[in-house]
Design a protein around this motif. Structure first.
Motif, PDB file in Angstrom:
ATOM      1  N   ASP A 185       0.713  -0.997   0.242  1.00  0.00           N
ATOM      2  CA  ASP A 185      -0.047  -0.152   0.116  1.00  0.00           C
ATOM      3  C   ASP A 185       0.792   1.257   0.287  1.00  0.00           C
ATOM      4  N   ALA A 186       2.120   1.014   0.213  1.00  0.00           N
ATOM      5  CA  ALA A 186       3.147   2.140   0.479  1.00  0.00           C
ATOM      6  C   ALA A 186       3.483   3.011  -0.391  1.00  0.00           C
ATOM      7  N   PRO A 187       3.567   4.106  -1.199  1.00  0.00           N
ATOM      8  CA  PRO A 187       3.756   4.534  -2.403  1.00  0.00           C
ATOM      9  C   PRO A 187       5.104   3.962  -2.865  1.00  0.00           C
ATOM     10  N   VAL A 188       5.205   4.154  -4.059  1.00  0.00           N
ATOM     11  CA  VAL A 188       6.591   3.695  -4.743  1.00  0.00           C
ATOM     12  C   VAL A 188       6.878   5.199  -5.425  1.00  0.00           C
ATOM     13  N   LEU A 189       8.213   5.860  -4.869  1.00  0.00           N
ATOM     14  CA  LEU A 189       9.395   6.077  -5.495  1.00  0.00           C
ATOM     15  C   LEU A 189      10.368   5.882  -6.251  1.00  0.00           C
ATOM     16  N   SER A 190      10.547   5.420  -7.538  1.00  0.00           N
ATOM     17  CA  SER A 190      11.157   4.962  -9.148  1.00  0.00           C
ATOM     18  C   SER A 190      12.580   5.921  -8.641  1.00  0.00           C
ATOM     19  N   LYS A 191      13.242   5.468  -8.311  1.00  0.00           N
ATOM     20  CA  LYS A 191      15.124   6.058  -8.801  1.00  0.00           C
ATOM     21  C   LYS A 191      15.160   5.532 -10.951  1.00  0.00           C
ATOM     22  N   PRO A 192      15.910   7.289 -10.932  1.00  0.00           N
ATOM     23  CA  PRO A 192      15.894   8.673 -10.513  1.00  0.00           C
ATOM     24  C   PRO A 192      14.203   9.107 -10.857  1.00  0.00           C
ATOM     25  N   PHE A 193      14.920  10.077  -9.868  1.00  0.00           N
ATOM     26  CA  PHE A 193      13.543  10.605 -10.256  1.00  0.00           C
ATOM     27  C   PHE A 193      13.822  12.208  -9.580  1.00  0.00           C
ATOM     28  N   SER A 194      12.424  13.011  -9.918  1.00  0.00           N
ATOM     29  CA  SER A 194      13.227  14.458 -10.193  1.00  0.00           C
ATOM     30  C   SER A 194      12.105  14.979  -8.503  1.00  0.00           C
ATOM     31  N   GLY A 195      12.312  16.440  -8.625  1.00  0.00           N
ATOM     32  CA  GLY A 195      12.099  16.915  -7.352  1.00  0.00           C
ATOM     33  C   GLY A 195       9.878  17.431  -7.508  1.00  0.00           C
ATOM     34  N   LYS A 196      10.371  16.917  -8.372  1.00  0.00           N
ATOM     35  CA  LYS A 196       8.145  17.128  -8.689  1.00  0.00           C
ATOM     36  C   LYS A 196       7.631  15.854  -8.415  1.00  0.00           C
ATOM     37  N   GLU A 197       8.408  15.136  -8.645  1.00  0.00           N
ATOM     38  CA  GLU A 197       8.157  13.224  -8.693  1.00  0.00           C
ATOM     39  C   GLU A 197       8.066  13.283  -7.273  1.00  0.00           C
ATOM     40  N   LEU A 198       8.899  13.968  -6.375  1.00  0.00           N
ATOM     41  CA  LEU A 198       8.925  13.443  -4.931  1.00  0.00           C
ATOM     42  C   LEU A 198       8.060  14.515  -4.361  1.00  0.00           C
ATOM     43  N   GLU A 199       8.133  15.273  -4.641  1.00  0.00           N
ATOM     44  CA  GLU A 199       6.520  16.310  -4.621  1.00  0.00           C
ATOM     45  C   GLU A 199       5.601  16.036  -4.237  1.00  0.00           C
ATOM     46  N   GLU A 200       4.911  15.051  -5.636  1.00  0.00           N
ATOM     47  CA  GLU A 200       3.867  13.977  -6.360  1.00  0.00           C
ATOM     48  C   GLU A 200       3.308  13.305  -4.933  1.00  0.00           C
ATOM     49  N   THR A 201       4.868  12.232  -4.605  1.00  0.00           N
ATOM     50  CA  THR A 201       4.436  11.612  -3.801  1.00  0.00           C
ATOM     51  C   THR A 201       4.610  11.350  -2.581  1.00  0.00           C
ATOM     52  N   LEU A 202       4.854  12.254  -2.146  1.00  0.00           N
ATOM     53  CA  LEU A 202       5.103  12.788  -0.551  1.00  0.00           C
ATOM     54  C   LEU A 202       3.302  13.099  -0.138  1.00  0.00           C
ATOM     55  N   ALA A 203       2.510  13.851  -1.361  1.00  0.00           N
ATOM     56  CA  ALA A 203       1.131  14.134  -1.222  1.00  0.00           C
ATOM     57  C   ALA A 203       0.479  12.892  -1.018  1.00  0.00           C
ATOM     58  N   LEU A 204       0.611  12.384  -1.773  1.00  0.00           N
ATOM     59  CA  LEU A 204       0.263  11.675  -1.449  1.00  0.00           C
ATOM     60  C   LEU A 204       0.324  10.630  -0.983  1.00  0.00           C
TER      61      LEU A 204
END
Length: 124
Positions: free
Chosen positions: A97-116
């Motif tokens: 259930d935990a969101p997954v942020l795939s490396k490499p990622f951008s600041g925008k992708e980090l922001e979106e995944t953090l919000a999620l």
């Protein structure tokens, strides 16, 4: 003032350059880094005791998996995301259930995944 201002974050990442990049991105969003750790034992200790709002967990910590940290956070009700090159396939079913942020990622992708991860709406 960012919607993430004052959010207390635990970063668990064993590659120092990547950890610094994540910290910088989070601080740019207004987050407060509670701790940035590279070792499983220290991460488990902090995850058990620190006042946290969210955590960013690399899956592979020098050959050890960060899943014990995730389980501690799950028990405490602290949301977390995985930051990994393994993608969703590297996450066991009980943590899927935990969101997954795939490396490499951008600041925008980090922001979106953090919000999620925090349960807020994603900005696209």
């Amino acid at each position: 003032m960012s919607k993430f201002s004052g959010i207390k974050v635990l970063v668990v990442e064993d590659e120092s350059f990547v950890a610094l990049m994540i910290e910088d991105m989070l601080e740019d969003l207004g987050c407060q880094i509670v701790a940035s750790l590279a070792r499983l034992k220290e991460a488990c200790d902090i995850a058990s005791t620190a006042e946290l709002d969210v955590a960013v967990l690399d899956i592979n910590l020098g050959g050890e998996r960060s899943f014990p940290v995730a389980h501690i956070l799950q028990e405490r009700g602290v949301p977390f995301m995985f930051s990994t090159g393994y993608g969703k396939n590297g996450v066991p079913a009980e943590l899927s259930d935990a969101p997954v942020l795939s490396k490499p990622f951008s600041g925008k992708e980090l922001e979106e995944t953090l919000a999620l991860t925090l349960g807020g709406p994603q900005r696209r």
